[in-house]
Design a protein around this motif. Structure first.
Motif, short mmCIF file in Angstrom:
data_model
loop_
_atom_site.label_atom_id
_atom_site.label_comp_id
_atom_site.label_asym_id
_atom_site.label_seq_id
_atom_site.Cartn_x
_atom_site.Cartn_y
_atom_site.Cartn_z
N VAL A 115 28.89 30.47 42.27
CA VAL A 115 28.12 31.69 42.00
C VAL A 115 28.96 32.94 42.25
N ASP A 116 28.98 33.81 41.27
CA ASP A 116 29.66 35.11 41.37
C ASP A 116 28.67 36.11 41.95
N VAL A 117 29.01 36.66 43.13
CA VAL A 117 28.14 37.68 43.75
C VAL A 117 28.90 39.01 43.86
N ILE A 118 29.87 39.19 42.97
CA ILE A 118 30.76 40.35 43.10
C ILE A 118 29.99 41.66 43.12
N SER A 119 28.93 41.77 42.31
CA SER A 119 28.17 43.03 42.35
C SER A 119 26.80 42.87 42.99
N SER A 120 26.58 41.78 43.71
CA SER A 120 25.30 41.64 44.43
C SER A 120 25.48 41.53 45.93
N GLU A 176 28.85 40.37 29.89
CA GLU A 176 30.30 40.45 29.75
C GLU A 176 31.04 39.73 30.89
N PHE A 177 30.51 39.78 32.10
CA PHE A 177 31.25 39.15 33.19
C PHE A 177 31.18 37.63 33.11
N ALA A 178 30.06 37.12 32.60
CA ALA A 178 29.99 35.68 32.35
C ALA A 178 31.02 35.30 31.28
N SER A 194 43.26 40.27 46.41
CA SER A 194 43.10 40.19 44.95
C SER A 194 41.87 40.96 44.52
N SER A 195 41.76 41.17 43.23
CA SER A 195 40.50 41.70 42.70
C SER A 195 39.54 40.52 42.54
N GLY A 196 38.35 40.79 42.04
CA GLY A 196 37.37 39.73 41.88
C GLY A 196 37.82 38.65 40.91
N SER A 197 38.57 39.04 39.89
CA SER A 197 39.02 38.05 38.90
C SER A 197 39.88 36.96 39.54
N GLY A 198 40.67 37.35 40.52
CA GLY A 198 41.48 36.36 41.24
C GLY A 198 40.58 35.36 41.96
N ALA A 199 39.52 35.88 42.56
CA ALA A 199 38.59 35.00 43.28
C ALA A 199 37.86 34.07 42.31
N TRP A 200 37.60 34.56 41.09
CA TRP A 200 37.03 33.70 40.04
C TRP A 200 37.97 32.52 39.76
N GLU A 201 39.25 32.89 39.50
CA GLU A 201 40.24 31.86 39.16
C GLU A 201 40.37 30.86 40.32
N SER A 242 35.52 43.14 46.97
CA SER A 242 35.33 44.15 48.02
C SER A 242 34.74 45.47 47.54
N GLN A 243 34.79 45.75 46.23
CA GLN A 243 34.64 47.14 45.78
C GLN A 243 33.24 47.55 45.37
N LYS A 244 32.22 46.77 45.77
CA LYS A 244 30.87 47.14 45.31
C LYS A 244 29.97 47.30 46.54
N GLY A 245 29.10 46.32 46.81
CA GLY A 245 28.20 46.44 47.96
C GLY A 245 28.95 46.46 49.29
N VAL A 301 27.62 30.39 37.55
CA VAL A 301 26.76 31.49 37.08
C VAL A 301 27.03 32.79 37.85
N VAL A 302 26.69 33.90 37.20
CA VAL A 302 26.84 35.22 37.80
C VAL A 302 25.48 35.64 38.35
N GLN A 303 25.41 35.97 39.64
CA GLN A 303 24.09 36.35 40.19
C GLN A 303 23.63 37.70 39.64
N ASN A 304 24.49 38.70 39.75
CA ASN A 304 24.13 40.02 39.24
C ASN A 304 25.09 40.38 38.11
N GLU A 305 24.58 40.36 36.90
CA GLU A 305 25.43 40.64 35.74
C GLU A 305 25.64 42.15 35.65
N THR A 306 26.83 42.59 36.01
CA THR A 306 27.11 44.02 36.12
C THR A 306 27.10 44.73 34.78
N SER A 307 27.24 43.98 33.69
CA SER A 307 27.22 44.62 32.37
C SER A 307 25.80 44.89 31.87
N1 PLP Z 1 32.24 39.62 38.26
C1 PLP Z 1 31.41 40.68 38.28
C2 PLP Z 1 29.93 40.45 38.35
C3 PLP Z 1 31.94 41.97 38.22
O1 PLP Z 1 31.12 43.03 38.24
C4 PLP Z 1 33.35 42.14 38.15
C5 PLP Z 1 33.94 43.48 38.07
O2 PLP Z 1 33.29 44.48 37.90
C6 PLP Z 1 34.16 41.00 38.13
C7 PLP Z 1 33.57 39.77 38.20
C8 PLP Z 1 35.64 41.10 38.00
O3 PLP Z 1 36.15 41.63 39.17
P1 PLP Z 1 37.51 42.50 39.16
O4 PLP Z 1 37.36 43.57 38.14
O5 PLP Z 1 37.54 43.03 40.59
O6 PLP Z 1 38.62 41.57 38.88
#
Ligand code: PLP
Length: 390
Positions: free
Chosen positions: A171-176, A91-93, A64-71, A196-199, A140-146
């Motif tokens: 905790v969301d570490v998708i971009s950390s 925005e990601f929060a 899945s993408s990160g959003s799936g892991a959020w859900e 998977s698609q960042k660090g 909470v999001v650790q690294n706010e990618t926006s």
């Molecule tokens: N959380 C963070 C911090 C992100 O940077 C992203 C995507 O850039 C997501 C969640 C959502 O992940 P995805 O776009 O892989 O579903």
């Protein structure tokens, strides 16, 4: 017309550039995902990936993408109407909050200015006031990618403990992950959400939930509808090195190689490299006379820098100019900061000369634009790198 000669500089804050070693690892013939070769790969990976999260419990891997892991993090731990405390870091929060709302959760969304991280004191106050312990999770999001702002997760843990509150910490570490230090066990995180698609330097397509005993206990009582995301079925299959449905086998080949690369370099060295390149980027931004969206130095991100343009200038026009002339995609402003900022990704498979090229592209783009700026940002970054050679 966009310049298409030579290698494109992809400097968005993820998906990041995929190393040649990882591309070659992915480029393998399909194998039977119910056979012994896959089993050996999966058993090894499920153990090794824990080191990236600094966790001892299981890591659930989704195709899945990160959003799936959020859900997944929400449906596995919570029930309809449960109260969740979230913080508007950017925005990601907001997007994660939207998923929680669609699932029927009752979100208390602490407002933020998109320039600062989570305030642990507010978390503590909210939890301390929650006398009947109706808040079931803090997410909470650790690294706010926006925004390029990092929140102090250890301090959030301390705030929950100080309030003596049993809420789960998600905790969301998708971009950390693989760019900024993160410690699942030590910081008492119950569910860590990764991608998977960042660090991790892979294409998009793997989502992660690192989970501990408390989260697994919570999942036994969680009643939100779930099927694809259900941890228990996956954990059960994983015990023997398999998955309950078709895994993204070739991405798992890539993950194996990406972990080799991260561990060969050493995680602490990976973080130090990111910190140094991020600091050099900020030297360039300061020298240009532009503003970093992140307000507090202790919250600067290692993964990306969001650069605020002076009032009246559209960051997307600058991005387009740079793309057309120098074939470099930069991150667009998202949500509330659309058009106000552009984002320089400096994460993953990235080094000094790639940064020098990236900053040169930005500086040339600024020179072609009507944005007021001081030349010399690239030189300032190079000076920093030379003065801070390892
Ligand atoms: N959380 C963070 C911090 C992100 O940077 C992203 C995507 O850039 C997501 C969640 C959502 O992940 P995805 O776009 O892989 O579903």
């Amino acid at each position: 017309m966009t310049n298409k000669y030579g290698r494109q500089f992809l400097q968005i804050p993820g998906p990041s550039n995929v190393p040649d070693r990882v591309l070659r690892a992915i480029d393998q013939p399909t194998i039977d995902h119910r056979g012994p070769e896959f089993q050996e790969l999966a058993l090894g990976l499920l153990e090794r990936v824990k080191k990236a999260f600094k966790c001892s419990g299981p890591v659930v891997i989704y195709p899945s993408s990160g959003s799936g892991a959020w859900e997944a993090s929400l449906v596995n731990t919570l029930s309809s109407g449960d109260k969740v405390l979230m913080v508007e870091t950017g925005e990601f929060a907001v997007l994660w909050r939207n998923i929680a709302l669609k699932l029927g959760l009752d979100v208390d969304f602490i407002p933020g200015d998109w320039r600062q991280g989570v305030d642990p004191q507010t978390i503590k106050d909210k939890l301390a006031a929650d006398n009947n312990q109706s808040i079931k999770a803090v997410a909470v999001v650790q690294n706010e990618t926006s925004t390029g702002v990092v929140s102090d997760i250890a301090a959030v843990r301390e705030a929950i403990d100080a309030a003596n509150h049993p809420a789960l910490l998600l905790v969301d570490v998708i971009s950390s992950l693989g760019s900024n230090d993160f410690r699942h066990d030590e910081w008492g995180v119950d569910v860590t959400i990764g991608g998977s698609q960042k660090g991790l330097m892979l294409p998009a397509g793997l989502g992660f939930n690192a989970i501990n005993e408390k989260a697994i206990k919570a999942s036994a009582n969680a009643t939100l509808p779930q099927s694809y995301w259900t941890w228990s079925a996956i954990l059960e299959s994983n015990r023997n090195g398999f998955f309950p449905y078709t895994p993204a086998t070739n991405l798992l080949f890539g993950l194996d190689e990406a972990l080799n690369m991260l561990f060969e370099e050493g995680l602490e060295n990976v973080f130090a490299r990111h910190a140094r390149l991020a600091a050099a980027t900020r030297c360039a931004v300061n020298a240009w006379g532009l503003e970093n969206l992140a307000l507090n130095p202790h919250e600067y991100s290692n993964s990306l820098t969001a650069v605020l343009l002076p009032e009246g200038h559209d960051a997307d026009v600058l991005r387009q100019l740079i793309l057309e002339n120098f074939d470099m995609p930069l991150g667009t402003g998202l949500g509330k900061v659309k058009g106000k900022v552009f984002r320089i990704g400096h994460l993953g498979w990235f080094n000094e000369l790639m940064l020098a090229g990236t900053l040169s592209g930005v500086e040339m783009g600024l020179a072609l634009s009507d944005i007021p700026f001081n030349p010399g940002g690239v030189q300032a970054a190079l000076n920093y790198l030379v003065e801070n050679t390892e």
